[in-house]
Design an enzyme around this catalytic site. Structure first.
Site, short mmCIF file in Angstrom:
data_model
loop_
_atom_site.label_atom_id
_atom_site.label_comp_id
_atom_site.label_asym_id
_atom_site.label_seq_id
_atom_site.Cartn_x
_atom_site.Cartn_y
_atom_site.Cartn_z
N ASP A 135 -5.00 9.34 10.61
CA ASP A 135 -3.72 8.71 10.91
C ASP A 135 -3.17 9.12 12.27
OD1 ASP A 135 -2.93 7.01 8.63
OD2 ASP A 135 -3.24 8.86 7.50
N GLU A 162 0.85 -1.19 0.00
CA GLU A 162 0.00 0.00 0.00
C GLU A 162 0.89 1.24 0.00
OE1 GLU A 162 -2.98 -0.06 3.11
OE2 GLU A 162 -3.30 -2.21 2.79
#
Ligand SMILES: Cc1ncc(COP(=O)(O)O)c(C=O)c1O
Lengths: 258, 401
Positions: free
Chosen positions: A54, A43
């Site tokens: 995040d 990814e």
């Protein structure tokens, strides 16, 4: 052909890494190291100034990558260059919607067509995805779905209809890099997802060690794991010595390939 | 004329707005939307809120004819909608009371909020003290430095302040961190967003709670002037005080409406917060709206002397009102705002916050010797106590002497 359509049945390993981290040149070496282990999926995180979903580690990676004004085009070029030694590994892009929007959806797709197999747009919910999904699917790129512990059955059913590639199950309610893993809950939810969809289910957010990977494989019905923050954390653990980082990355990836 | 009916059921103001968040938050937002729709029809909720507005906040806030300032401008008759007289010193409390009642109804047990100027943080800490909720306030470390009085107030009120060190260390980054907290604590936590920004249903909900400002102002001006105002003016950060004043007037086509943004060192410079003057449409904090961004969609850092306006985004409804040309938006620099801050203090005996000082500066600049016989309502949405140190430093006054 789309590599995601021929993922193995079990113990799928997906490795996440931010593009351009720590620098663009070093990033190439990092991805090459990752590729040399032939994980099932890589990814590629496109750095964003405000990565809302995040945790601190990936935030820091984004910040370092953006220090030298890394552009979206540079990230896509990097992915293209790496795809020459892609083999059976699936390439997946993980990004925020503003990055794609500003670059232009069509131009974005043109850049990744036949290179990238799937894309995860973190802040693009099911309710807003129609137009983008259509364009991607025309170009044989799968829009990967995230399911969280907060997604109830009724909603999961809608989300999972016609799902392609794999399903990314967010193991803990939390941002990337969170650490509490509740195997019972994961197993219950993964089972329920698998009843609704036939594509593999990967568990991500909070997988940190070989032990976590084995436990997910033994204690749950999941088909594999995504490891991200833990790969980046190593860089800070060895005080940002890049050569040492590559070595510790190698060792870690060998460990988590079970 | 078509009556104004925004947003759509999925939170769109024209093309702006929406819900751009990760799947962990989506179910929560849908749930919040449902609960909010329910309480809108709940008479008991309305009564409880109105009661608090009256007896806790001190509403209605007065509409003051600013005679001396009007004379100085030598133009229109200027009225101040005095939300700076509210308990806690700004309009932010209106919205916080609405949201905490909703949080209670939804059975949530923990409150989080972001703050820039600290006014929203103080208002949130206040309602948490009143209703007995644990309260966590995210605040950029740069703002903690320049809004010290409010930091101490929040602490006194029992809130925990979590300094945010990322990015520009101001409002945008505080909101990122608050959203991350929410993603981590989805089950028990209610996020009280302080402006008409963020994903649906926040822009609508905050506007509705703040529109008490405009409703009152409308009644008050009809009473004293026997007519609607010719102009409305308010400052725009995320846009809540402005939407609160504007919303009840949007259908009155004759009322001209002006939003004033912070241009920092100038709207054309890199040090600005004039989102609608200098920005382009993009996605920030879950909503599609004008933002300050570069060619790759990276969000830029904003700059304004006023912490409450120091934000590179703006609420989606303002973006819509700009595009349909119902509201005009202008930028005012730090320097101009500081000057108006002093002018208002001297002429009216009211020390305004630096945020509405931007609206004042625009009024003084654009209406000087013009628009005689017209009537203006300006939203004086906050008082200046919190800004004394910042202003003293900028003006060159040694506050320690
Ligand atoms: C007094 C005052 N006015 C205005 C603002 C800006 O917010 P908004 O545009 O949502 O009214 C703030 C924010 O802290 C404030 O404290």
């Amino acid at each position: 052909m789309n590599n995601l359509d021929s993922l193995p049945k079990k113990k799928i390993l997906s490795l996440f890494m931010t593009c351009g981290f720590p620098t663009l040149n070093q990033s190439k070496k990092v991805f090459n190291e990752m590729l040399s282990h032939q994980p099932d999926i890589i990814e590629f995180g496109l750095p964003f100034s405000d990565p809302m979903a995040d945790g601190p580690i990936i935030q820091e990676a984004n910040k370092l990558a953006l220090r030298s004004k890394l552009s979206t085009q540079q990230s896509l070029n990097l992915i293209k260059e790496l795809s020459k030694s892609k083999n059976n590994t699936s390439f997946v892009i993980m990004c925020y919607l503003n990055t794609v929007r500003k670059f232009g959806l069509n131009k974005f797709i043109k850049n990744i067509k036949s290179i990238v197999d799937g894309i995860i747009i973190v802040d693009l919910p099911f309710e807003e995805e129609d137009a983008i999904k259509k364009s991607l699917s025309k170009n044989n790129i799968h829009l990967i779905k995230l399911i969280s512990p907060m997604t109830d059955k009724k909603r999961s059913k809608k989300l999972l209809k016609n799902s392609k590639g794999f399903i990314y199950y967010i193991s803990a309610t939390g941002i990337t890099g969170s650490n509490k893993l509740d195997y019972k809950e994961i197993n219950k939810n993964v089972k329920s997802i698998k009843k609704m969809s036939s594509v593999p289910v990967l568990v991500g957010f909070g997988i940190k060690s070989k032990k976590d990977v084995i436990d997910i494989s033994k204690k749950t019905n999941a088909d594999g794991v995504v490891i991200g923050s833990a790969l980046i954390q190593k860089y800070f653990d060895i005080k940002m010595d890049f050569n040492k980082y590559l070595k510790s990355l190698k060792k870690f990836i060998q460990e988590v390939k079970i | 004329m078509k009556t104004y009916k925004q947003p759509s059921t999925v939170g769109r103001f024209g093309e702006f707005g929406g819900m751009y968040v990760s799947e962990t938050l989506m179910p929560l937002l849908l749930d919040l939307d449902k609960s909010y729709k329910k309480i809108q029809k709940d008479k008991k909720f309305k009564k409880e809120l109105n009661d608090l507005f009256k007896n806790y906040v001190g509403r209605p806030s007065s509409l003051h004819y600013a005679k001396n300032l009007s004379k100085f401008i030598n133009g229109p008759k200027v009225y101040f909608k005095r939300d700076e007289l509210n308990h806690t010193g700004a309009h932010k409390i209106n919205n916080c009371l609405g949201q905490i009642l909703l949080a209670k109804k939804m059975g949530k047990t923990r409150i989080i909020a972001e703050t820039g100027a600290g006014q929203h943080g103080v208002a949130t800490a206040t309602v948490c003290a009143l209703f007995g909720f644990p309260c966590y306030i995210y605040m950029g470390s740069k703002d903690i430095e320049r809004q010290k009085p409010n930091v101490f107030r929040m602490k006194l009120l029992g809130a925990k302040i979590i300094p945010v060190e990322s990015g520009s260390k101001s409002l945008k980054d505080a909101m990122n961190e608050a959203l991350r907290d929410w993603i981590k604590n989805v089950r028990d936590t209610f996020y009280i967003i302080g402006s008409t920004a963020g994903p649906h249903p926040y822009p609508k909900m905050v506007r509705d709670f703040q529109s008490v400002i405009g409703k009152e102002a409308r009644e008050q001006i009809l009473k004293v002037e026997k007519k609607l105002p010719d102009y409305l003016i308010a400052c725009v950060g995320g846009g809540s005080n402005a939407m609160g004043l504007f919303y009840p007037f949007l259908n009155d086509k004759k009322v001209k409406i002006i939003g004033v943004e912070a241009a920092g060192r100038g709207a054309k410079t890199e040090e600005t917060a004039a989102t609608m003057t200098s920005g382009t449409p993009g996605i920030l904090h879950g909503s599609y709206s004008y933002v300050l961004q570069d060619n790759d969609g990276q969000i830029k850092e904003a700059h304004s002397i006023s912490a409450g306006l120091d934000y590179p985004g703006v609420g989606p409804e303002h973006s819509y009102l700009k595009d349909i040309k119902r509201v005009k938006y202008f930028g005012i620099t730090d320097k101009e705002a500081l000057e108006a801050f002093q002018t208002c203090s001297k002429l009216e005996g009211i020390i305004p916050a630096l945020e509405p000082s931007h609206a004042l500066a625009y009024l003084i600049k654009a209406f000087k010797n013009k628009h005689k016989n017209k009537v203006v309502i300006l939203n004086l949405c906050g008082r200046g106590d919190k800004d004394l140190f910042t202003a003293a430093k900028a003006i060159g006054f040694d506050a320690d002497e």
